[in-house]
Scaffold this active site. Structure first.
Site, PDB file in Angstrom:
ATOM      1  N   TYR A 108     110.336 125.913 -40.013  1.00  0.00           N
ATOM      2  CA  TYR A 108     110.893 127.560 -38.526  1.00  0.00           C
ATOM      3  C   TYR A 108     111.396 126.100 -37.647  1.00  0.00           C
ATOM      4  O   TYR A 108     109.932 126.399 -37.067  1.00  0.00           O
ATOM      5  CB  TYR A 108     110.530 128.331 -38.961  1.00  0.00           C
ATOM      6  CG  TYR A 108     111.509 129.392 -37.840  1.00  0.00           C
ATOM      7  CD1 TYR A 108     112.648 129.474 -38.495  1.00  0.00           C
ATOM      8  CD2 TYR A 108     111.409 130.830 -37.057  1.00  0.00           C
ATOM      9  CE1 TYR A 108     113.718 130.450 -37.931  1.00  0.00           C
ATOM     10  CE2 TYR A 108     111.634 130.915 -36.565  1.00  0.00           C
ATOM     11  CZ  TYR A 108     112.984 130.839 -36.955  1.00  0.00           C
ATOM     12  OH  TYR A 108     114.251 132.406 -36.468  1.00  0.00           O
ATOM     13  N   SER A 150     115.874 135.924 -32.798  1.00  0.00           N
ATOM     14  CA  SER A 150     116.413 134.581 -33.478  1.00  0.00           C
ATOM     15  C   SER A 150     117.979 135.408 -34.753  1.00  0.00           C
ATOM     16  O   SER A 150     117.874 134.786 -35.270  1.00  0.00           O
ATOM     17  CB  SER A 150     114.914 134.359 -34.684  1.00  0.00           C
ATOM     18  OG  SER A 150     114.638 133.266 -33.360  1.00  0.00           O
ATOM     19  N   LYS A 181     120.401 133.398 -34.546  1.00  0.00           N
ATOM     20  CA  LYS A 181     120.701 132.478 -35.295  1.00  0.00           C
ATOM     21  C   LYS A 181     121.857 132.527 -36.299  1.00  0.00           C
ATOM     22  O   LYS A 181     122.673 131.126 -36.630  1.00  0.00           O
ATOM     23  CB  LYS A 181     119.370 132.033 -35.852  1.00  0.00           C
ATOM     24  CG  LYS A 181     118.585 131.435 -34.604  1.00  0.00           C
ATOM     25  CD  LYS A 181     116.806 130.713 -35.843  1.00  0.00           C
ATOM     26  CE  LYS A 181     115.768 130.030 -34.932  1.00  0.00           C
ATOM     27  NZ  LYS A 181     115.162 130.815 -33.408  1.00  0.00           N
TER      28      LYS A 181
END
Length: 409
Positions: free
Chosen positions: A189, A84, A87
């Site tokens: 999230y 992640s 991101k």
């Protein structure tokens, strides 16, 4: 620069091909000792940690092994799956397109991607376990997606998503991805950044991998960051490690590198600590680094500003302990979200200032940017579950050591 010597220099792993250690100030040796101790105790398999200001690396250390079974020494150019942490790259990409007028933060995202039209909100389950849905009252916007207030939530940290997906497998008529709440009303999230990736692709007319190369990683010289790795990069890759029932670390075989033409900006990318630190330095320096400009200073300031009001962020309760522990990185500290990062509203004792920015990747890779104290750091390990307790201890020891060394705590 404070420079870590690594376990090879300490004679704890084979030293073939490892350069002689560089003498460094006592403060750097203190960080080294803390990270080496975690490796010697077999609490983490190996780690690369780096910190920098806007222009210069101030600490670099590599300790332990890429694979605990093979004892292959870590090096600063070790390749990691950073999950992640991609991101942040995707958020930068979207904001570049906002600057260019191709995307808008507060218009319905469905104007660009029609799949985001007519979203359904899960309101609960009836007595038979059938999901109850209603149309969303608000459109999902790019700002919602970037701040994790869209309503999309990951099953890893949301049992309602797990329950819904089980019901949806038995009823194909149900929407594949409902919203867990009305857009803009809560923080969860989730996979909204995958939708941001789609918006970037549609608005730019190119795949997210090519977009990164042409607009972010290429200009910044991040040559070890990408969705696909070469054979030479594979030879530098760290293995994933998991903990057995007794907490002992066990190396897993490498993931298969299946050919694919489609990628997502929500996960699934590779990088190194030096590469990722360059991105952090660019963001710390108002969007510029070594002649490359990726964002305007006003956009950087907006990324670093709370975008969700009084909504609490950053605390996650696991629905799958094999993949993640419960997550609360800063107990008792108020957390918010900007356009790409979590923000600690309060200062963290002995380390980052209030208003610092951070996030992480599933396999225990972490970064932070402290705009006030002008320092950024990255630490990379390859361990499951996420928020591994020993990995977090190493992270905190590294971070506090950096602030002590700089006299900024």
């Amino acid at each position: 620069m404070l420079r870590g010597a690594g376990l090879a220099a300490a004679g704890l792993v084979p030293s073939a091909g490892v350069a002689a250690p560089v003498r460094k100030p006592l403060q750097g040796e203190t960080i080294d000792a803390a990270l080496q101790a975690k490796v010697i105790a077999k609490e983490i398999p190996g780690v690369v940690a780096m910190a920098a200001n806007e222009t210069s690396v101030v600490y670099q250390g590599a300790f332990g092994a890429r694979n605990i079974a093979a004892a292959t020494p870590m090096s600063s150019d070790t390749v990691f799956r950073i999950a992640s942490m991609v991101k942040l790259l995707t958020s930068v990409a979207a904001l570049q397109l906002v600057e260019r007028g191709k995307l808008k933060l507060d218009e319905p995202a469905a104007n660009i991607d029609p799949t985001l039209a007519s979203c359904q909100v899960l309101t609960g389950f009836d007595a038979k376990g059938v999901p109850q849905l209603r149309p969303a009252h608000r459109p999902v916007t790019l700002r919602n997606l970037l701040t994790h207030t869209s309503g999309f939530s990951y099953p890893l940290w949301d049992p309602n998503v797990v329950r819904y997906l089980k019901a949806a497998r038995a009823d194909p008529a149900l929407p594949r991805r409902p919203l867990m709440f009305e857009p803009g009303t809560r923080w969860a999230y989730g996979g909204g950044i995958d939708n941001v990736s789609q918006l970037v692709e549609i608005a730019s007319g190119m795949g997210i991998d090519r977009y990164f190369t042409e607009n972010i990683t290429g200009p910044l010289g991040m040559n070890d960051t990408g969705f696909v790795i070469t054979g030479q990069q594979r030879a530098r890759q760290a293995s994933l490690h998991v903990r057995d029932a007794g907490g002992k670390l066990v190396a897993r075989p490498f993931e298969k590198l299946a050919p694919t033409a489609a990628f997502s900006g929500g996960g699934g990318i590779y990088s190194t600590a030096p590469d990722y630190l360059v991105l952090l330095q660019a963001l710390l320096n108002g969007g510029r680094f070594r002649g490359a400009s990726i964002l305007r200073p006003d956009t950087i300031a907006m990324m670093s500003t709370n975008q969700i009001g009084n909504i609490e962020a950053g605390i996650l309760k696991t629905a799958n302990p094999a993949l993640s522990n419960d997550v609360d990185f800063f107990p008792g500290i108020h957390l918010r979200w900007g356009l790409g990062h979590m923000i600690n509203v309060d200062p963290v004792r002995d380390s980052r200032a209030a208003g610092s920015l951070t996030w992480a990747g599933l396999f225990n890779t972490y970064y932070w940017i402290d705009p006030k104290k002008r320092i950024a750091g990255v630490i990379m390990m390859q361990i499951l579950p996420f928020a591994d307790r020993q990995a977090l201890v190493a992270y905190r020891q590294f971070e506090r050591g950096i602030y002590r060394a700089l006299g900024a705590a």
